[in-house]
Design a protein around this motif. Structure first.
Motif, PDB file in Angstrom:
ATOM      1  N   SER A 140       1.030  -1.195  -0.048  1.00  0.00           N
ATOM      2  CA  SER A 140      -0.196   0.041   0.015  1.00  0.00           C
ATOM      3  C   SER A 140       0.693   1.295  -0.186  1.00  0.00           C
ATOM      4  CB  SER A 140      -0.817  -0.218   1.297  1.00  0.00           C
ATOM      5  OG  SER A 140      -1.946  -1.204   0.920  1.00  0.00           O
ATOM      6  N   CYS A 141       1.822   1.154   0.850  1.00  0.00           N
ATOM      7  CA  CYS A 141       2.775   2.237   0.815  1.00  0.00           C
ATOM      8  C   CYS A 141       3.200   2.601  -0.809  1.00  0.00           C
ATOM      9  CB  CYS A 141       4.123   2.035   1.710  1.00  0.00           C
ATOM     10  SG  CYS A 141       3.742   2.123   3.344  1.00  0.00           S
ATOM     11  N   PHE A 142       3.862   1.489  -1.272  1.00  0.00           N
ATOM     12  CA  PHE A 142       4.396   1.836  -2.687  1.00  0.00           C
ATOM     13  C   PHE A 142       3.298   2.331  -3.972  1.00  0.00           C
ATOM     14  CE2 PHE A 142       8.399  -0.253  -1.702  1.00  0.00           C
ATOM     15  CZ  PHE A 142       9.175   0.717  -2.475  1.00  0.00           C
ATOM     16  N   GLN A 143       1.985   1.840  -3.461  1.00  0.00           N
ATOM     17  CA  GLN A 143       1.027   2.263  -4.375  1.00  0.00           C
ATOM     18  C   GLN A 143       0.557   3.712  -4.076  1.00  0.00           C
ATOM     19  OE1 GLN A 143      -2.441  -0.559  -3.561  1.00  0.00           O
ATOM     20  NE2 GLN A 143      -1.347  -2.341  -4.829  1.00  0.00           N
ATOM     21  N   TRP A 144       0.828   4.190  -2.985  1.00  0.00           N
ATOM     22  CA  TRP A 144       0.615   5.473  -2.622  1.00  0.00           C
ATOM     23  C   TRP A 144       1.771   6.478  -3.332  1.00  0.00           C
ATOM     24  CZ3 TRP A 144       3.332   9.383  -0.853  1.00  0.00           C
ATOM     25  CH2 TRP A 144       2.643  10.576  -0.805  1.00  0.00           C
ATOM     26  N   ILE A 145       2.957   5.829  -3.278  1.00  0.00           N
ATOM     27  CA  ILE A 145       4.271   6.560  -3.710  1.00  0.00           C
ATOM     28  C   ILE A 145       4.068   6.726  -5.216  1.00  0.00           C
ATOM     29  CG2 ILE A 145       6.559   6.606  -4.113  1.00  0.00           C
ATOM     30  CD1 ILE A 145       6.675   5.096  -1.201  1.00  0.00           C
ATOM     31  N   ILE A 146       3.588   5.689  -5.690  1.00  0.00           N
ATOM     32  CA  ILE A 146       3.446   5.852  -7.267  1.00  0.00           C
ATOM     33  C   ILE A 146       2.391   6.547  -7.742  1.00  0.00           C
ATOM     34  CG2 ILE A 146       2.869   4.276  -9.274  1.00  0.00           C
ATOM     35  CD1 ILE A 146       4.119   2.107  -7.923  1.00  0.00           C
ATOM     36  N   CYS A 147       1.298   6.493  -7.186  1.00  0.00           N
ATOM     37  CA  CYS A 147       0.010   7.403  -7.255  1.00  0.00           C
ATOM     38  C   CYS A 147       0.500   9.030  -7.300  1.00  0.00           C
ATOM     39  CB  CYS A 147      -1.147   6.969  -6.711  1.00  0.00           C
ATOM     40  SG  CYS A 147      -1.840   5.339  -7.331  1.00  0.00           S
ATOM     41  N   TYR A 148       1.191   9.153  -6.005  1.00  0.00           N
ATOM     42  CA  TYR A 148       1.528  10.297  -5.819  1.00  0.00           C
ATOM     43  C   TYR A 148       2.350  11.107  -6.897  1.00  0.00           C
ATOM     44  CZ  TYR A 148       3.520  14.360  -3.157  1.00  0.00           C
ATOM     45  OH  TYR A 148       4.056  15.623  -2.932  1.00  0.00           O
ATOM     46  N   LEU A 149       3.363  10.241  -7.084  1.00  0.00           N
ATOM     47  CA  LEU A 149       4.502  10.691  -8.056  1.00  0.00           C
ATOM     48  C   LEU A 149       3.757  10.986  -9.589  1.00  0.00           C
ATOM     49  CD1 LEU A 149       7.450   8.586  -7.123  1.00  0.00           C
ATOM     50  CD2 LEU A 149       7.149  11.126  -6.785  1.00  0.00           C
ATOM     51  N   LEU A 150       2.986  10.115  -9.846  1.00  0.00           N
ATOM     52  CA  LEU A 150       2.100  10.054 -11.309  1.00  0.00           C
ATOM     53  C   LEU A 150       1.198  11.516 -11.193  1.00  0.00           C
ATOM     54  CD1 LEU A 150       0.987   6.544 -12.235  1.00  0.00           C
ATOM     55  CD2 LEU A 150       1.708   8.273 -13.781  1.00  0.00           C
TER      56      LEU A 150
ATOM     57  N   LYS B 163      13.938   4.881   1.591  1.00  0.00           N
ATOM     58  CA  LYS B 163      14.363   5.656   0.621  1.00  0.00           C
ATOM     59  C   LYS B 163      13.216   6.753   0.094  1.00  0.00           C
ATOM     60  CE  LYS B 163      17.162   2.046  -0.976  1.00  0.00           C
ATOM     61  NZ  LYS B 163      17.531   1.060  -2.396  1.00  0.00           N
ATOM     62  N   HIS B 164      12.049   6.449   0.353  1.00  0.00           N
ATOM     63  CA  HIS B 164      10.916   7.529  -0.237  1.00  0.00           C
ATOM     64  C   HIS B 164      10.359   8.242   1.208  1.00  0.00           C
ATOM     65  CE1 HIS B 164      11.575   5.592  -4.103  1.00  0.00           C
ATOM     66  NE2 HIS B 164      11.162   4.513  -3.543  1.00  0.00           N
ATOM     67  N   LEU B 165      10.974   8.189   2.338  1.00  0.00           N
ATOM     68  CA  LEU B 165      10.493   8.940   3.316  1.00  0.00           C
ATOM     69  C   LEU B 165      10.249  10.297   3.287  1.00  0.00           C
ATOM     70  CD1 LEU B 165      12.259   7.451   6.664  1.00  0.00           C
ATOM     71  CD2 LEU B 165       9.939   7.676   6.424  1.00  0.00           C
ATOM     72  N   SER B 166      11.089  11.103   2.371  1.00  0.00           N
ATOM     73  CA  SER B 166      10.729  12.580   2.193  1.00  0.00           C
ATOM     74  C   SER B 166       9.755  12.525   1.333  1.00  0.00           C
ATOM     75  CB  SER B 166      11.934  13.054   1.305  1.00  0.00           C
ATOM     76  OG  SER B 166      12.313  12.533   0.462  1.00  0.00           O
ATOM     77  N   LEU B 167       9.176  11.730   0.567  1.00  0.00           N
ATOM     78  CA  LEU B 167       8.224  11.989  -0.354  1.00  0.00           C
ATOM     79  C   LEU B 167       6.775  11.682   0.507  1.00  0.00           C
ATOM     80  CD1 LEU B 167       9.095  10.206  -3.766  1.00  0.00           C
ATOM     81  CD2 LEU B 167       8.587  12.465  -3.491  1.00  0.00           C
ATOM     82  N   MET B 168       6.853  10.707   1.301  1.00  0.00           N
ATOM     83  CA  MET B 168       5.854  10.361   2.057  1.00  0.00           C
ATOM     84  C   MET B 168       5.435  11.484   3.077  1.00  0.00           C
ATOM     85  SD  MET B 168       6.886   6.375   2.843  1.00  0.00           S
ATOM     86  CE  MET B 168       6.054   6.142   4.340  1.00  0.00           C
ATOM     87  N   TYR B 169       6.378  12.189   3.584  1.00  0.00           N
ATOM     88  CA  TYR B 169       6.028  13.501   4.501  1.00  0.00           C
ATOM     89  C   TYR B 169       5.573  14.594   3.613  1.00  0.00           C
ATOM     90  CZ  TYR B 169       7.731  11.226   8.734  1.00  0.00           C
ATOM     91  OH  TYR B 169       7.785  10.380   9.840  1.00  0.00           O
ATOM     92  N   GLU B 170       6.366  14.739   2.628  1.00  0.00           N
ATOM     93  CA  GLU B 170       6.046  15.864   1.441  1.00  0.00           C
ATOM     94  C   GLU B 170       4.298  15.705   0.965  1.00  0.00           C
ATOM     95  OE1 GLU B 170       7.077  16.722  -2.902  1.00  0.00           O
ATOM     96  OE2 GLU B 170       8.780  16.600  -1.643  1.00  0.00           O
ATOM     97  N   GLY B 171       4.031  14.500   1.035  1.00  0.00           N
ATOM     98  CA  GLY B 171       2.674  14.125   0.472  1.00  0.00           C
ATOM     99  C   GLY B 171       1.649  14.212   1.653  1.00  0.00           C
ATOM    100  N   SER B 172       1.869  14.376   2.791  1.00  0.00           N
ATOM    101  CA  SER B 172       1.183  14.008   4.087  1.00  0.00           C
ATOM    102  C   SER B 172       0.649  12.743   4.132  1.00  0.00           C
ATOM    103  CB  SER B 172       0.048  15.176   3.901  1.00  0.00           C
ATOM    104  OG  SER B 172       0.493  16.527   3.999  1.00  0.00           O
TER     105      SER B 172
END
Length: 714
Positions: free
Chosen positions: A538-548, A624-633
């Motif tokens: 689920s974490c990765f699915q969120w990261i991919i959708c957010y980056l998309l 490795k993607h922690l900053s994105l997770m915080y950036e996107g709340s």
């Protein structure tokens, strides 16, 4: 038409029920007839603590068929003096001679029977890994000189060059593949070598306008090929340019091995590694070749001298011609696997033996006992298993693609499958190459000064893997293909086309729920919740959708400002298209690892260990993607970061006693591993002493000894 083309098709069609990307059913046997017990030694300390059987794990990870296939070939190598390892660096000429002689011995002895590979196409990747783990230069020589050369003819010719094809698979026509030019590699449309058809004499005239247009980096061309597949622009007598086409060209006289008049062949010289491969460059001076030299499946010249093609769109014609590159990229994933499954076991075994420091007045501890070493190496062990499992998956994927190509050529499903495989291979190849690169370097450093010795095995692995980051597509350029594919899917979804996610392999099906995924939050609040693998996915699915979403917004914003499509994509790579491709690749690899842990063929002890490994790999990637997770709340406050970091530490520690056994399960035999630090007996210092005593130069006075003595005063 080739007689056996139909035979291959029939073989694949007969397997249509069993061919899929699902792992075949396995039994957890130990293959004791081919896997012998290790010699007792210092590694017993950890092997005796392990809860799993390394043999059973090895058979599960490999499959019995694949394992027996590898062990048979390795046994042949070990028993033949031609394949003996050298303790010292050989001259450039000797490295090339040995790679060539070994290549011919493999073909002559039929180490990898052709019919076996045709009946089980995934064995073609197994063959490659088996050779790469022994000697990358030899593997490349076999792969380019005979395999790739013949495969391109098989896939692109309509039968006119069947004799050359047959002789190539018999090892009697050494060939090469020439696409890249000195000043152009990735941008194939800008290549400048031409092949002009003269209807009066019914011949093509191949010409290189200048050195920048010379074909270069052509493996096996420098010294040893008699034929080459040359990619050149097909030009008609009236000047019409039909774009790149492939031609089978005779370049050397087989009796003298000198180039024909009108052909200039040169050698690129010594490289950082892989020096058994004679890379070269080639130029043509109005060189005449027969009309039949054209590989004509995507375009041909009819009897009236007119160009004909089943493809009206030139770009689709080129795409069909270069479609085999996806197979090459899938293959490179497995080359990376062949390197990392040597580097990590060497480091794990060495750190389990090497002792340094300890509690006051206590015994020295193996450095594997230290938290810092565990958190450096055991996540890499997890990554190695992840790539090994994924490499096996892409081999099955390739087999499915071949079946689809032979069964439903021209179908919409084949088109979609080809596009999906292209998107997947364009990101997972770079991630595999970078993972292997970083793992080899970390393993070398973890082994300290001894790791820098040639006899340790790391330096050759490091420089050999370096090429994986470039060939078949430079990594940083290649991953843009994936982000382009994903952005196109995202755009279709935004326009209401929900079927855009319905791809044959189902790799992007989760994007249908993108809206709800983007509303999600980081759900792991305790260490043990990472064992629920859906949380990691689920974490990765969120990261991919957010980056998309963010990348799409960026591209659209630039377009709205009047920027052209090319510039809009170019100026969106670091924000966030590059990360998007990497995250998507990591998701695919993690997902396949997780699915493998649910196999009904695993008993509870082995499942538990693999489950931990998959969790560790997931947390290691997510960090490795922690900053994105915080950036996107997606995450707020310190808890997410703390849970992820603590999970990596705890999982690494919990796998400490299994680490050696897990390394044993993926390591090749000692003859193939060829490392004094990583040998299965664990007798590091005895092995090192034997290696030093075996080298001729260890105790010899140097030839230049007098340069010292004449300057010495005492």
């Amino acid at each position: 038409m080739y007689g056996f083309r139909n035979r291959v098709k029939l073989i694949l069609q007969s397997k249509c029920i069993s061919i899929s990307t699902n792992k075949p059913k396995l039994k957890m046997n130990s293959c004791s007839d081919i896997l012998k017990e290790f010699e007792s030694g210092p590694l017993d300390l950890y092997r005796n603590k392990s809860t799993i059987d390394w043999k059973k794990m090895k058979v599960f990870i490999e499959s019995e068929q694949i394992l027996r296939y590898k062990m048979k070939a390795w046994s042949i190598f070990e028993s033949d003096p031609l394949f003996n390892h050298s303790d010292e660096t050989l001259t450039l000429d000797e490295q090339r001679r040995l790679a060539l002689m070994r290549m011919y011995k493999i073909v002559e002895k039929k180490v990898f029977p052709f019919d076996e590979i045709m009946s089980t196409p995934r064995l073609s990747m197994t063959k490659m890994v088996t050779m790469f783990q022994y000697c990358p230069s030899m593997a490349i020589k076999v792969g380019l000189t005979f395999d790739m050369f013949s495969n391109v003819i098989f896939g692109m010719d309509n039968g006119r060059n069947s004799e050359i094809y047959q002789l190539a698979i018999e090892g009697k026509v050494p060939g090469c593949f020439a696409l890249t030019e000195i000043s152009h590699g990735t941008n194939t449309k800008a290549m400048r070598t031409t092949c002009t058809y003269d209807n009066k004499i019914k011949q093509f005239i191949m010409h290189t306008p200048d050195f920048e247009a010379a074909k270069c980096w052509v493996g096996s061309l420098g010294k040893s090929s008699t034929h080459a597949i040359i990619w050149a622009k097909l030009i008609m007598s009236n000047g019409d340019d039909h774009g790149l086409h492939a031609f089978v060209v005779k370049i050397r006289d087989v009796k003298t091995m000198l180039p024909y008049s009108g052909v200039i062949v040169g050698d690129l010289g010594e490289k950082a590694n892989l020096n058994g491969v004679d890379n070269g460059f080639i130029m043509f001076d109005n060189y005449h070749i027969p009309k039949e030299s054209l590989l004509s499946k995507t375009g041909d010249i009819n009897d009236d001298g007119q160009y004909i093609s089943p493809f009206k769109d030139k770009s689709k014609r080129l795409g069909a011609s270069l479609g085999s590159l996806s197979a090459g990229r899938l293959g490179i994933i497995n080359i990376c696997v062949s390197y990392i499954t040597k580097a990590v076991p060497i480091a794990i075994r060495y750190t389990a033996v090497r002792k340094q420091f300890g509690p006051t007045d206590g015994e020295e501890l193996p450095v594997l006992e230290y938290q810092l070493v565990q958190c450096r190496l055991i996540p890499l062990l997890a990554a190695t298993y992840a790539l090994k499992i994924y490499g096996d998956y892409v081999a099955r994927m390739y087999e499915s693609f071949l079946f689809e190509m032979f069964s439903n050529s021209g179908s919409e499903r084949l088109r979609l499958l080809g596009a999906e495989i292209h998107g997947i291979s364009s990101c997972t190849k770079p991630v595999a190459a970078w993972t292997a690169r970083d793992a080899i370097q970390e393993c070398r450093e973890a082994c300290g000064g001894h790791g820098y010795l040639k006899a340790a095995g790391f330096n050759d692995l490091r420089s050999a893997n370096d090429a994986n980051c470039t060939y078949e597509g430079d990594n940083n350029v290649l991953i843009q293909q994936t982000s382009n594919w994903l952005l196109n899917i995202w755009s279709n979804l935004a326009n209401g086309n929900k079927n855009a996610c319905d791809t044959p392999l189902g790799s992007i099906e989760f994007l249908k729920q993108a809206n709800s995924i983007l509303r999600g939050k980081f759900m792991i609040s305790r260490f043990d919740e990472g064992f629920i693998h859906t949380n990691l996915l689920s974490c990765f699915q969120w990261i991919i959708c957010y980056l998309l979403e963010r990348t799409s917004e960026r591209v659209n914003l630039l377009k709205a400002q009047g920027v052209c499509k090319f510039t809009a994509k170019n100026e969106s790579q670091m924000f966030f298209a590059r990360d998007l491709s990497i995250a998507f690749a990591e998701y695919l690899i993690l997902k396949q690892f997780i699915e493998t842990t649910t196999s009904p063929d695993l008993d509870e002890s082995h499942r538990s260990v693999l489950h931990k490994l998959a969790s560790l790999y997931g947390f290691w990637l997510i960090e490795k993607h922690l900053s994105l997770m915080y950036e996107g709340s997606y995450a707020n406050g310190p808890l997410a970061s703390e849970v992820i970091k603590e999970s990596i530490i705890n999982l690494s520690s919990s796998l400490q006693n299994e680490a050696v056994t897990l390394a044993d399960a993926i390591a090749p035999p000692d003859f193939i591993l060829n490392s004094v630090l990583g040998a299965s007996n664990g007798k590091v210092y005895e092995n090192l002493k034997n290696a030093l005593w075996r080298q001729k130069s260890t105790f010899e006075r140097p030839a230049w000894w007098n340069e010292i003595s004449t300057r010495s005063k005492l």
